[in-house]
Design a protein around this motif. Structure first.
Motif, short mmCIF file in Angstrom:
data_model
loop_
_atom_site.label_atom_id
_atom_site.label_comp_id
_atom_site.label_asym_id
_atom_site.label_seq_id
_atom_site.Cartn_x
_atom_site.Cartn_y
_atom_site.Cartn_z
N ARG A 1 24.23 16.88 -2.79
CA ARG A 1 24.37 18.25 -2.19
C ARG A 1 26.10 18.37 -2.31
N ASP B 1 27.61 18.71 -5.48
CA ASP B 1 26.81 19.87 -6.09
C ASP B 1 26.48 19.23 -7.55
N TRP C 1 28.86 28.34 -11.14
CA TRP C 1 28.47 27.28 -10.32
C TRP C 1 29.48 27.34 -8.91
N ALA D 1 30.50 24.45 -5.95
CA ALA D 1 31.30 23.55 -6.34
C ALA D 1 32.58 24.10 -6.61
#
Length: 412
Positions: free
Chosen positions: A72, A75, A185, A188
């Motif tokens: 996590r 990412d 994304w 991130a």
């Protein structure tokens, strides 16, 4: 006897260093990644730091819940983090990496002027490559250079050399965030932007700080939060050095936000400001450099802004911009910008009740292989417009969108 570290241990350390996090930072990120019930069971931060040191030394591999928390925080999936080799940090035979490593070895344990100059040139090369390199591919290269910066930070250096390293890390973190936004994304990307902003603060680098705000403005604009985009673009202008590339870019971004909000007067006032700022500029030596303002870029931004505003002049202006981007009479071809310009023109053609050409241009953009995920929503906007007008081409466009742009984004 020296024992080679397991690949997963190398990867954990590399991913942390890529983000310029200390081991204490890593401990905090692991705690933040945990759900409330897991957080309640975690040991003290000092204990977590000791675990991190043991993991990175290869003494033992993280088990539950730390495997999930690491995934996590970075990412990444657990498989990506614990199964793949450190080769994921870059491609074999990466000439840029090899050249930097050779210069580093020649400088022994000190950073040195030559190493820094090579690194700064590499940062510029990556910023130039952004315009024509798929974001996933460029991200690999940027991450590798960030890892190199993190290694250099452990070397002997002067205060000035330390600052130059942090500035290079700031630009690379910013470029990584931009690639991640292109790929949608977002968690991130947010982490990279925070790192870039932190390094900008530590080095008092106003340009990087302003680019962080402008980049976030662009991200939230693509997500439809136009009010937030406006606020961030205006904040970037307050931070940026007057007349700098980022000041101009943030002003142009403000104009796009006003257009999306449907405010014609404010939009045109902002566009006039952009034109006054751009008028005295010359074409830079490397016009594709993402962080150096190319006057030709303002034409593309004006076309986009007029199309989003629904201005009657949008079609004519957009045709001219597309023609220049596809020709070689005004510098080298700019294929990525040309794809976005096709979508601008398609939107203007829809407003002018010319769905046939609008559909053709949108299909060309989607099948070009150059449309990045952060621009899928612009294609989706034309698809919806075609469907609203019940154009015969709408079904083919919808099917092409589902095939080429899903599941990353589906027009609703």
């Amino acid at each position: 006897m020296v024992t080679e570290l397991p690949a997963w241990a190398v990867r954990l350390r590399a991913e942390r260093r890529n983000r310029l996090w200390s081991q204490k930072d890593m401990a905090r990120r692991l705690v933040e990644a945990a759900d409330d019930d897991v957080q309640a069971r975690l040991p003290s931060r000092d204990s977590i730091v000791r675990r991190i040191k043991a993991y990175e030394a290869g003494h033992n591999q993280p088990d539950d819940p730390y495997r999930l928390l690491y995934a996590r925080a970075f990412d990444l999936t657990e498989d990506e983090l614990f199964e793949h080799s450190p080769g994921n940090l870059g491609r074999d035979g990466d000439d840029e990496w090899d050249a930097l490593q050779l210069a580093r070895r020649a400088a022994a344990t000190e950073v040195g002027r030559e190493t820094l100059e090579r690194l700064e040139l590499a940062v510029d090369d990556l910023a130039v490559a952004y315009a024509g390199t798929p974001p996933r591919e460029l991200l690999v290269r940027v991450r590798r250079h960030l890892y190199y910066v993190s290694q250099l930070l452990d070397s002997k250096k002067t205060f000035t050399e330390h600052r130059r390293l942090l500035v290079a890390g700031g630009w690379l973190s910013l470029l990584a965030a931009t690639c991640l936004i292109d790929l949608r994304w977002f968690p991130a990307a947010a982490a990279r932007l925070r790192t870039a902003a932190q390094l900008a603060k530590e080095t008092e680098h106003r340009e990087i700080a302003a680019w962080c705000l402008e980049t976030e403005a662009w991200q939230v604009l693509t997500e439809g939060d136009f009010g937030r985009a406006l606020t961030l673009a205006q904040a970037a202008q307050r931070v940026a050095p007057g007349g700098s590339s980022v000041y101009i870019q943030a002003t142009a971004q403000e104009g796009r936000a006003w257009a999306r909000l449907g405010e014609a007067r404010e939009t045109h006032e902002t566009l006039n400001r952009v034109m006054r700022l751009v008028a005295p500029l010359h074409v830079p030596d490397r016009p594709e450099h993402h962080y150096r303002y190319d006057p030709a870029k303002s034409d593309a931004y004006i076309a986009t802004t007029l199309c989003w505003l629904g201005d009657p002049s949008a079609e004519t202006y957009s045709r001219g911009v597309l023609a220049r981007l596809e020709s070689t009479t005004d510098g080298p071809p700019r294929p990525r910008r040309a794809v976005a310009a096709r979508l601008d023109l398609a939107l203007a053609l829809l407003a002018a009740d010319q769905p046939d050409e609008a559909g053709y241009l949108t299909l060309t953009a989607m099948t070009s292989g150059l449309l990045v995920p952060s621009n899928y929503w612009r294609a989706a906007e034309v698809v919806r417009g075609m469907e609203t007008r019940r154009a015969p081409e709408a079904t083919e466009l919808r099917e092409a969108y589902r095939e080429l742009c899903a599941p990353a984004a589906q027009p609703s």
